[in-house]
Scaffold this motif. Structure first.
Motif, PDB file in Angstrom:
ATOM      1  N   CYS A 120       0.827  -1.208   0.000  1.00  0.00           N
ATOM      2  CA  CYS A 120       0.000   0.000   0.000  1.00  0.00           C
ATOM      3  C   CYS A 120       0.862   1.259   0.000  1.00  0.00           C
ATOM      4  N   TYR A 156     -10.070   4.162  -5.849  1.00  0.00           N
ATOM      5  CA  TYR A 156     -10.527   3.328  -4.735  1.00  0.00           C
ATOM      6  C   TYR A 156      -9.351   2.577  -4.101  1.00  0.00           C
ATOM      7  N   HIS A 157      -8.481   2.065  -4.954  1.00  0.00           N
ATOM      8  CA  HIS A 157      -7.321   1.300  -4.461  1.00  0.00           C
ATOM      9  C   HIS A 157      -6.428   2.203  -3.610  1.00  0.00           C
ATOM     10  N   THR A 179      -7.198   5.063  -2.009  1.00  0.00           N
ATOM     11  CA  THR A 179      -7.824   5.472  -0.750  1.00  0.00           C
ATOM     12  C   THR A 179      -7.957   4.294   0.219  1.00  0.00           C
ATOM     13  N   HIS A 180      -8.146   3.080  -0.323  1.00  0.00           N
ATOM     14  CA  HIS A 180      -8.138   1.879   0.527  1.00  0.00           C
ATOM     15  C   HIS A 180      -6.795   1.763   1.235  1.00  0.00           C
ATOM     16  N   CYS A 181      -5.704   1.904   0.477  1.00  0.00           N
ATOM     17  CA  CYS A 181      -4.371   1.781   1.056  1.00  0.00           C
ATOM     18  C   CYS A 181      -4.107   2.882   2.070  1.00  0.00           C
ATOM     19  N   ASP A 217      -6.240   4.408   3.958  1.00  0.00           N
ATOM     20  CA  ASP A 217      -6.985   4.206   5.188  1.00  0.00           C
ATOM     21  C   ASP A 217      -6.501   2.986   5.967  1.00  0.00           C
TER      22      ASP A 217
END
Length: 291
Positions: A174, A206-207, A209-211, A213
């Motif tokens: 990430c 999305y990827h 912001t996923h990482c 968070d």
């Protein structure tokens, strides 16, 4: 018979007489001995002597305790690990140890991981295991590792077990994606169109912001309670020094290389057979959306 009896009586008499001579003293002799003994026992011991004896005992106890502790007491590392980590197959196979590591936190001195986008910096990050495939978790360790029975499994003819990633390496994956997404790097990786950047811009977002968070939650979970001191720094164009934060701090760190070696050894093949995974059974959970 008469002679033997006489001998016995004579011997017994001689033994008794000898004992009496050795045991019995006059009253005056006995009194002197008792008085001398009482004087010795009742003589007070000086405080310096008492303190010296206590000091010697304390030093000897410390030396013996240190020697025994070093040779006999178990390491505290496994205890610490159980307190702050969930169980995983990594713990089953790897001795997780802690050591002091000096962070390289300089603001202006670059290293291999801080270069502009290109093959050299990509190789540095790749060496950390950021692109490792999932590892195999054995069936008998799955429940202890918080893997549910209805999660994805590998067919027994291919060795069985559960495919799973080591979370620490996912965190580095990430972080690497965030690096690639920085404004001065992203055009290079978009042009390559590899990995996450094969997807549409919306999925890439999305990827990212996923990482972002996931790393936020991880940093909050393992909040570092160390402190950052300050040093005096004199800029070239200033006449007086000014305070600046020193990011080069020491930390208690786990043996990362051993964990990375475990993940590399147990990772699944790059290309697997089409029937590598067991299909879900009746009653297994099937999600309607990405969890």
């Amino acid at each position: 018979m008469h002679n033997n009896s006489t001998v016995k009586e004579v011997d017994l008499g001689r033994h008794t007489e000898s004992e009496d001579r050795e045991r019995l003293l006059s009253e005056s002799d006995s009194s002197e001995i008792y008085l001398d003994f009482a004087r010795r026992v009742s003589r007070p011991i000086s405080w310096p002597v008492i303190i010296a004896l206590l000091l010697v005992c304390s030093i000897c106890s410390s030396i013996i305790g240190a020697w025994v502790g070093r040779g006999w007491l178990p390491s505290s590392d496994p205890y610490c690990l159980r307190k702050i980590s969930q169980y995983s197959p990594v713990i089953h196979d790897v001795d997780i140890l802690y050591s002091t590591v000096q962070f390289q936190g300089s603001l202006l001195k670059l290293n291999a991981f801080r270069q502009d986008a290109g093959p050299e910096v990509d190789a540095a990050w790749k060496s950390l295991g950021v692109d490792f495939h999932a590892a195999r978790v054995a069936d008998d360790l799955a429940a202890r590792s918080n893997l549910a029975p209805d999660q994805v499994k590998i067919k027994q003819k291919y060795g069985g077990g559960y495919p799973a990633h080591v979370e620490g390496l996912h965190h580095l994956h990430c972080l690497n994606l965030l690096r690639k997404s920085l404004y001065y790097n992203i055009d290079y990786y978009r042009a390559q169109g590899l990995g996450p950047f094969k997807n549409s811009p919306g999925i890439v977002k999305y990827h990212i912001t996923h990482c972002l968070d996931i790393l936020r939650q991880q940093l909050m979970c393992t909040v570092d309670v160390g402190v950052l001191g300050q040093v005096w720094y004199k800029p070239p164009n200033k006449t007086e020094p000014e305070a600046f934060v020193d990011f080069n701090t020491q930390h208690k760190c786990r043996n990362f290389d051993a964990v990375k070696a475990w993940a590399e050894k147990h990772q699944l093949p790059d290309i697997a057979p089409l029937d590598f995974l067991e299909p879900p059974k009746e009653g297994d959970r099937i999600w309607d959306e990405v969890p």
